[in-house]
Enzyme design. Structure first.
Site, mmCIF file in Angstrom:
data_model
loop_
_atom_site.group_PDB
_atom_site.id
_atom_site.type_symbol
_atom_site.label_atom_id
_atom_site.label_comp_id
_atom_site.label_asym_id
_atom_site.label_seq_id
_atom_site.Cartn_x
_atom_site.Cartn_y
_atom_site.Cartn_z
ATOM 1 C CG LEU A 79 36.988 27.501 56.386
ATOM 2 C CD1 LEU A 79 38.336 27.178 57.015
ATOM 3 C CD2 LEU A 79 35.872 27.013 57.295
ATOM 4 C CE LYS A 95 42.440 34.305 45.370
ATOM 5 N NZ LYS A 95 43.397 33.665 46.280
ATOM 6 C CG ASN A 134 57.204 24.385 39.119
ATOM 7 O OD1 ASN A 134 56.501 23.858 39.989
ATOM 8 N ND2 ASN A 134 56.726 24.750 37.945
ATOM 9 C CG ASP A 150 60.141 26.402 30.113
ATOM 10 O OD1 ASP A 150 61.300 26.075 30.414
ATOM 11 O OD2 ASP A 150 59.603 26.159 29.015
ATOM 12 C CG LEU A 208 51.625 27.871 50.449
ATOM 13 C CD1 LEU A 208 51.342 28.653 49.164
ATOM 14 C CD2 LEU A 208 51.957 28.830 51.572
ATOM 15 N N GLY A 235 57.277 24.924 43.923
ATOM 16 C CA GLY A 235 56.106 25.235 43.108
ATOM 17 C C GLY A 235 56.252 26.547 42.378
HETATM 18 P P1 NAP Z 1 48.374 25.927 40.677
HETATM 19 O O1 NAP Z 1 48.445 27.294 40.100
HETATM 20 O O2 NAP Z 1 47.522 24.905 40.031
HETATM 21 O O3 NAP Z 1 49.901 25.362 40.748
HETATM 22 C C1 NAP Z 1 50.146 24.031 41.095
HETATM 23 C C2 NAP Z 1 51.634 23.818 41.382
HETATM 24 O O4 NAP Z 1 51.802 22.451 41.816
HETATM 25 C C3 NAP Z 1 52.560 24.001 40.177
HETATM 26 O O5 NAP Z 1 53.822 24.415 40.613
HETATM 27 C C4 NAP Z 1 52.633 22.568 39.620
HETATM 28 O O6 NAP Z 1 53.798 22.302 38.889
HETATM 29 C C5 NAP Z 1 52.678 21.771 40.902
HETATM 30 N N1 NAP Z 1 52.197 20.403 40.713
HETATM 31 C C6 NAP Z 1 50.905 20.002 40.587
HETATM 32 N N2 NAP Z 1 50.850 18.657 40.417
HETATM 33 C C7 NAP Z 1 52.143 18.210 40.443
HETATM 34 C C8 NAP Z 1 52.746 16.924 40.342
HETATM 35 N N3 NAP Z 1 52.006 15.823 40.195
HETATM 36 N N4 NAP Z 1 54.092 16.832 40.414
HETATM 37 C C9 NAP Z 1 54.846 17.948 40.575
HETATM 38 N N5 NAP Z 1 54.345 19.203 40.677
HETATM 39 C C10 NAP Z 1 52.996 19.324 40.614
HETATM 40 O O7 NAP Z 1 47.883 25.965 42.211
HETATM 41 P P2 NAP Z 1 48.002 27.198 43.230
HETATM 42 O O8 NAP Z 1 46.795 28.052 43.118
HETATM 43 O O9 NAP Z 1 49.333 27.795 43.064
HETATM 44 O O10 NAP Z 1 47.885 26.455 44.657
HETATM 45 C C11 NAP Z 1 48.934 25.673 45.176
HETATM 46 C C12 NAP Z 1 48.598 25.204 46.583
HETATM 47 O O11 NAP Z 1 48.530 26.318 47.490
HETATM 48 C C13 NAP Z 1 47.237 24.498 46.675
HETATM 49 O O12 NAP Z 1 47.432 23.316 47.383
HETATM 50 C C14 NAP Z 1 46.370 25.451 47.460
HETATM 51 O O13 NAP Z 1 45.450 24.747 48.282
HETATM 52 C C15 NAP Z 1 47.383 26.191 48.321
HETATM 53 N N6 NAP Z 1 46.907 27.538 48.737
HETATM 54 C C16 NAP Z 1 46.686 27.780 50.057
HETATM 55 C C17 NAP Z 1 46.232 29.026 50.482
HETATM 56 C C18 NAP Z 1 45.973 29.300 51.959
HETATM 57 O O14 NAP Z 1 45.287 30.272 52.292
HETATM 58 N N7 NAP Z 1 46.511 28.520 52.859
HETATM 59 C C19 NAP Z 1 46.023 30.050 49.536
HETATM 60 C C20 NAP Z 1 46.296 29.778 48.174
HETATM 61 C C21 NAP Z 1 46.723 28.512 47.790
HETATM 62 P P3 NAP Z 1 53.854 22.607 37.288
HETATM 63 O O15 NAP Z 1 54.092 24.090 37.198
HETATM 64 O O16 NAP Z 1 55.006 21.812 36.815
HETATM 65 O O17 NAP Z 1 52.543 22.189 36.718
#
Ligand code: NAP
Length: 292
Positions: free
Chosen positions: A21, A73, A157, A161, A229, A133
């Site tokens: 976007l 990034k 989380n 760890d 988020l 998270g």
């Molecule tokens: P990421 O690095 O892949 O991290 C994913 C997180 O979700 C980790 O804490 C993971 O836990 C947890 N998770 C995933 N599946 C799970 C499950 N089934 N059960 C429990 N925990 C689970 O992703 P990210 O880049 O941090 O992004 C996270 C979110 O933020 C996304 O939805 C993204 O769309 C959003 N976001 C929004 C913006 C915005 O501008 N609004 C900007 C950035 C990100 P584990 O550590 O245990 O795997």
């Protein structure tokens, strides 16, 4: 717009970039402010070496500024001549600002989140906050919350760890203890009180709209404000559970808006008014067919 010999160029490097976007945000801002500027996506494949070439090429082509999205990034940082302190601590950059000899890196994802929360009247300084998270986004949010004076951040989380590692890193970088790492299922052990909760996991993201990281309704009774988020969908299950328990709920689209506005302001040395921000936000909502 009419492109001429003086038109400045900004853009986005990442892979993929097709669904972004950001062109809508920046080209709308340029139009409303009467700036002779165009913003385009640059699909940038490869790793650190390719990104370094892209950044050097952008400077040679007189590109005013760039946004950086996944997966670049972190490794774009080695291609920069200067890095803002918060971005350096977070270890991720999403905005490059042109300087005489290269680009300076910033993290407007986090300054944008702060500004989005402030625009909704959500306080961080002195607050007790639950952050769900410990992925890339939550890690940056943890830095931002502690940098902006949160009293305590309970970092929950699935993988303990990762929460523990973020706590150690933030404490070392900022020289103060503000994060309590916990396992998600330990939410019933949170000290008594009411919390601002930030949902920073990918659970509930489209198309898995009926999923939520914590189902237990007693958790939501202790949340006065819930900030997800996620913005696709714009009404997540987390938000619905917060609202049903009587709290205020927000999605992440304003975070996206303000990360763009912060970048635009850095590139053009201007201040975007709240009225203008609202006009861009309406266009974003229309694009995503959000009706609220
Ligand atoms: P990421 O690095 O892949 O991290 C994913 C997180 O979700 C980790 O804490 C993971 O836990 C947890 N998770 C995933 N599946 C799970 C499950 N089934 N059960 C429990 N925990 C689970 O992703 P990210 O880049 O941090 O992004 C996270 C979110 O933020 C996304 O939805 C993204 O769309 C959003 N976001 C929004 C913006 C915005 O501008 N609004 C900007 C950035 C990100 P584990 O550590 O245990 O795997």
């Amino acid at each position: 717009m009419e492109i001429n010999g003086k038109t400045r160029t900004c853009g986005l490097i990442g892979d993929p970039v097709e669904h972004t976007l950001s062109p809508l945000i920046h080209n709308t801002l340029a139009k409303l402010l009467g700036h002779d500027l165009v913003y385009v996506p640059f699909l940038t494949k490869g790793g650190e070496a390719e990104v370094e070439k892209a950044v050097q090429g952008a400077h040679a082509l007189n590109i005013l500024g760039l946004n950086v999205t996944v997966p670049h990034k972190e490794h774009v940082m080695s291609a920069l001549t200067e890095i803002d302190k918060l971005a350096e601590q977070i270890g991720a950059v999403n905005t490059l600002v042109r300087t005489a000899h290269g680009y300076k890196g910033y993290n407007t994802d986090m300054t944008g989140l702060y500004r989005a929360m402030r625009s909704e009247g959500i306080q961080i300084k002195g607050e007790e906050i639950v952050l769900l998270g410990a992925g890339g986004a939550a890690r940056a949010v943890a830095y931002m919350l502690c940098s902006y004076g949160a009293q305590r951040v309970y970092l929950l989380n699935r993988t303990f760890d990762k929460a523990e590692r973020i706590a150690q890193e933030v404490h070392q970088a900022l020289g103060r203890t503000c994060i309590v790492p916990m396992r998600t299922e330990e939410h019933d052990k949170l000290p008594s009180g009411e919390y601002l909760a930030i949902q920073g996991t990918s659970v509930g993201l489209f198309p898995n709209c009926e999923e939520v990281i914590i189902e237990d309704s007693t958790f939501y009774q202790r949340i006065h404000t819930g900030y997800d988020l996620i913005y696709r969908p714009s009404n997540t299950k987390f938000m619905r559970l917060v609202s049903q328990a009587g709290g205020k709920a927000y999605h992440g689209l304003k975070m996206l808006l303000y990360q763009g506005i912060d970048a635009y302001e850095l590139w053009n040395d201007v201040t975007v008014s709240e009225k203008l921000a609202e006009a861009v936000y309406q266009r974003m909502k229309k694009e995503l067919e959000i009706d609220e």
